[in-house]
Design a protein around this motif. Structure first.
Motif, PDB file in Angstrom:
ATOM      1  N   ARG A  80     -52.077  61.950  -3.429  1.00 42.92           N
ATOM      2  CA  ARG A  80     -52.517  63.171  -3.635  1.00 42.92           C
ATOM      3  C   ARG A  80     -53.360  63.860  -2.628  1.00 42.92           C
ATOM      4  NH1 ARG A  80     -56.777  65.273  -5.917  1.00 42.92           N
ATOM      5  NH2 ARG A  80     -57.296  63.254  -6.817  1.00 42.92           N
ATOM      6  N   GLN A  81     -54.502  63.146  -2.235  1.00 40.47           N
ATOM      7  CA  GLN A  81     -55.566  63.567  -1.122  1.00 40.47           C
ATOM      8  C   GLN A  81     -54.967  63.710   0.117  1.00 40.47           C
ATOM      9  OE1 GLN A  81     -58.098  60.256  -1.780  1.00 40.47           O
ATOM     10  NE2 GLN A  81     -58.890  61.220  -3.862  1.00 40.47           N
ATOM     11  N   ALA A  82     -54.127  63.023   0.467  1.00 41.20           N
ATOM     12  CA  ALA A  82     -53.377  62.966   1.861  1.00 41.20           C
ATOM     13  C   ALA A  82     -52.467  64.207   1.831  1.00 41.20           C
ATOM     14  CB  ALA A  82     -52.419  61.794   2.121  1.00 41.20           C
ATOM     15  N   MET A  83     -51.763  64.412   0.727  1.00 42.19           N
ATOM     16  CA  MET A  83     -50.895  65.868   0.751  1.00 42.19           C
ATOM     17  C   MET A  83     -51.671  66.910   0.932  1.00 42.19           C
ATOM     18  SD  MET A  83     -47.490  65.061  -1.608  1.00 42.19           S
ATOM     19  CE  MET A  83     -48.530  64.307  -2.933  1.00 42.19           C
ATOM     20  N   GLN A  84     -52.861  66.965   0.070  1.00 44.74           N
ATOM     21  CA  GLN A  84     -53.894  67.989   0.043  1.00 44.74           C
ATOM     22  C   GLN A  84     -54.549  68.431   1.416  1.00 44.74           C
ATOM     23  OE1 GLN A  84     -56.416  68.290  -3.562  1.00 44.74           O
ATOM     24  NE2 GLN A  84     -58.109  67.862  -1.990  1.00 44.74           N
ATOM     25  N   ALA A  85     -54.810  67.191   2.119  1.00 44.02           N
ATOM     26  CA  ALA A  85     -55.242  67.442   3.510  1.00 44.02           C
ATOM     27  C   ALA A  85     -54.310  68.003   4.413  1.00 44.02           C
ATOM     28  CB  ALA A  85     -55.808  66.238   4.110  1.00 44.02           C
ATOM     29  N   MET A  86     -53.033  67.663   4.365  1.00 42.42           N
ATOM     30  CA  MET A  86     -51.929  68.144   5.230  1.00 42.42           C
ATOM     31  C   MET A  86     -51.869  69.593   5.077  1.00 42.42           C
ATOM     32  SD  MET A  86     -47.986  67.148   4.892  1.00 42.42           S
ATOM     33  CE  MET A  86     -47.974  67.837   3.494  1.00 42.42           C
ATOM     34  N   MET A  87     -51.706  69.986   3.413  1.00 43.08           N
ATOM     35  CA  MET A  87     -51.830  71.262   3.208  1.00 43.08           C
ATOM     36  C   MET A  87     -52.558  72.326   3.543  1.00 43.08           C
ATOM     37  SD  MET A  87     -49.588  71.014  -0.449  1.00 43.08           S
ATOM     38  CE  MET A  87     -47.754  70.009  -0.460  1.00 43.08           C
ATOM     39  N   GLN A  88     -53.671  71.825   3.224  1.00 42.43           N
ATOM     40  CA  GLN A  88     -54.971  72.753   3.553  1.00 42.43           C
ATOM     41  C   GLN A  88     -55.012  72.904   5.037  1.00 42.43           C
ATOM     42  OE1 GLN A  88     -58.104  70.477   1.518  1.00 42.43           O
ATOM     43  NE2 GLN A  88     -58.134  71.851  -0.230  1.00 42.43           N
ATOM     44  N   HIS A  89     -55.063  71.890   6.201  1.00 39.65           N
ATOM     45  CA  HIS A  89     -55.502  71.838   7.121  1.00 39.65           C
ATOM     46  C   HIS A  89     -54.353  71.992   8.379  1.00 39.65           C
ATOM     47  CE1 HIS A  89     -59.711  71.136   5.865  1.00 39.65           C
ATOM     48  NE2 HIS A  89     -59.120  70.239   5.294  1.00 39.65           N
ATOM     49  N   VAL A  90     -53.260  71.699   8.068  1.00 39.40           N
ATOM     50  CA  VAL A  90     -51.933  71.552   8.981  1.00 39.40           C
ATOM     51  C   VAL A  90     -50.612  72.458   8.501  1.00 39.40           C
ATOM     52  CG1 VAL A  90     -50.267  70.007  10.022  1.00 39.40           C
ATOM     53  CG2 VAL A  90     -52.511  69.120   9.387  1.00 39.40           C
ATOM     54  N   THR A  91     -50.306  72.364   7.582  1.00 42.94           N
ATOM     55  CA  THR A  91     -49.304  73.264   6.935  1.00 42.94           C
ATOM     56  C   THR A  91     -49.610  74.496   6.442  1.00 42.94           C
ATOM     57  OG1 THR A  91     -48.798  72.293   4.803  1.00 42.94           O
ATOM     58  CG2 THR A  91     -47.923  71.332   6.904  1.00 42.94           C
ATOM     59  N   GLY A  92     -50.735  74.762   6.138  1.00 50.60           N
ATOM     60  CA  GLY A  92     -51.102  76.053   5.102  1.00 50.60           C
ATOM     61  C   GLY A  92     -50.695  76.220   3.909  1.00 50.60           C
TER      62      GLY A  92
END
Length: 293
Positions: A80-92
């Motif tokens: 969950r944390q990995a997806m969250q970081a990706m969605m917040q900082h990479v994919t928007g």
């Protein structure tokens, strides 16, 4: 025809954008890359075009709910944390300041859980408000998860997803068919005893109400308890009347054990286990097995 970059390559590309800026720990980078590789494998299996880059919060929750049947809470939180970081900082895909909801591992709950007796479940319900108490009785009778209480629909209003079904499903019980949307988005049938169904219908809303529970939206058709507030109510009531609590999830343990005891009078253990697995919305009988400890 959609094409997919290899899962490991997708994860590595995402981590290149996170490493050094958002993430400085080598260990965290390694763990997140491994977690995102597993998520990318799931997107490929589900044929989600674009893979990780198009993963939405709703799809992330769907992944976590499915994954939570196989892994413990620690592994689930890491993904969950990995997806969250990706969605917040990479994919928007996730606005700044918003988080993915914490999904509880069913695997972990089943391994550590303990069933209430039917009498204890009745005492818990009696110690709650009318709204939450009715939800407790329905959850016990149908083996429901907390969020499924928010999504109850009559069987004639929504069809279940096509899934294998033994003719022993609901054997020995009578009631009214409703449907709920469970983990992984699976819409399944549940059986509500006639007396509880009558009480439930008395709470039917004129128009469905949108309810938010742990960051997820539900269309609630009945004015009963459900979700986190109901779960908290179960725990508090159990502590008051029993002096201990295994949480609302303990009611699913109760359902599993009661049904296994009922069905094994006429069915082999393996067939009874598969029947209960289908009734509870598990993807494999092995998951149901952990509820019998």
């Amino acid at each position: 025809m959609a094409t997919f970059r290899a899962p490991a390559a997708q994860a590595a590309k995402i981590m290149q954008k996170l490493q050094g800026g958002v993430l400085r720990s080598v260990g965290t980078v390694r763990n997140y890359e491994s977690a995102l590789t597993r998520v990318a494998e799931w997107t490929a299996a589900e044929k989600i075009s674009g893979g990780l880059t198009t993963l939405t919060p709703a799809l992330a929750v769907q992944y976590l709910e499915q994954r939570g049947q196989d892994v413990g809470q620690k592994a689930l939180d890491m993904e969950r944390q990995a997806m969250q970081a990706m969605m917040q900082h990479v994919t928007g895909q996730l606005p700044a300041g918003e988080r993915l909801p914490v999904i509880q591992s069913e695997h972990a709950q089943a391994l550590s859980g303990r069933a209430y007796t039917p009498e204890q479940a009745q005492r818990i319900a009696a110690a709650q408000s009318e709204q939450h108490g009715l939800a407790t009785l329905i959850a016990h009778a149908g083996g429901l998860r907390a969020h499924e209480l928010l999504d109850l629909r009559r069987g004639d209003e929504r069809a279940p997803d096509p899934r294998p079904a033994l003719d022993s499903k609901w054997q020995g019980r009578d009631g009214v068919i409703y449907t709920v949307q469970g983990k992984g988005g699976l819409v399944r049938e549940i059986l509500v005893p006639h007396d509880l169904a009558a009480r439930l219908e008395a709470t039917r809303r004129d128009e469905p109400v949108r309810i938010t529970d742990r960051g997820i939206y539900y269309q609630s058709h009945y004015d009963i308890g459900g979700g986190q507030r109901w779960s908290n109510s179960v725990s508090a009531a159990s502590e008051r009347v029993l002096g201990w609590s295994t949480g609302a999830h303990g009611l699913r343990h109760t359902y599993a054990q009661e049904r296994m005891n009922e069905l094994q009078y006429t069915l082999s253990r393996d067939r009874a286990l598969e029947t209960v697995s289908q009734e509870m919305g598990h993807f494999r009988p092995a998951i149901t097995e952990t509820y019998l400890r």
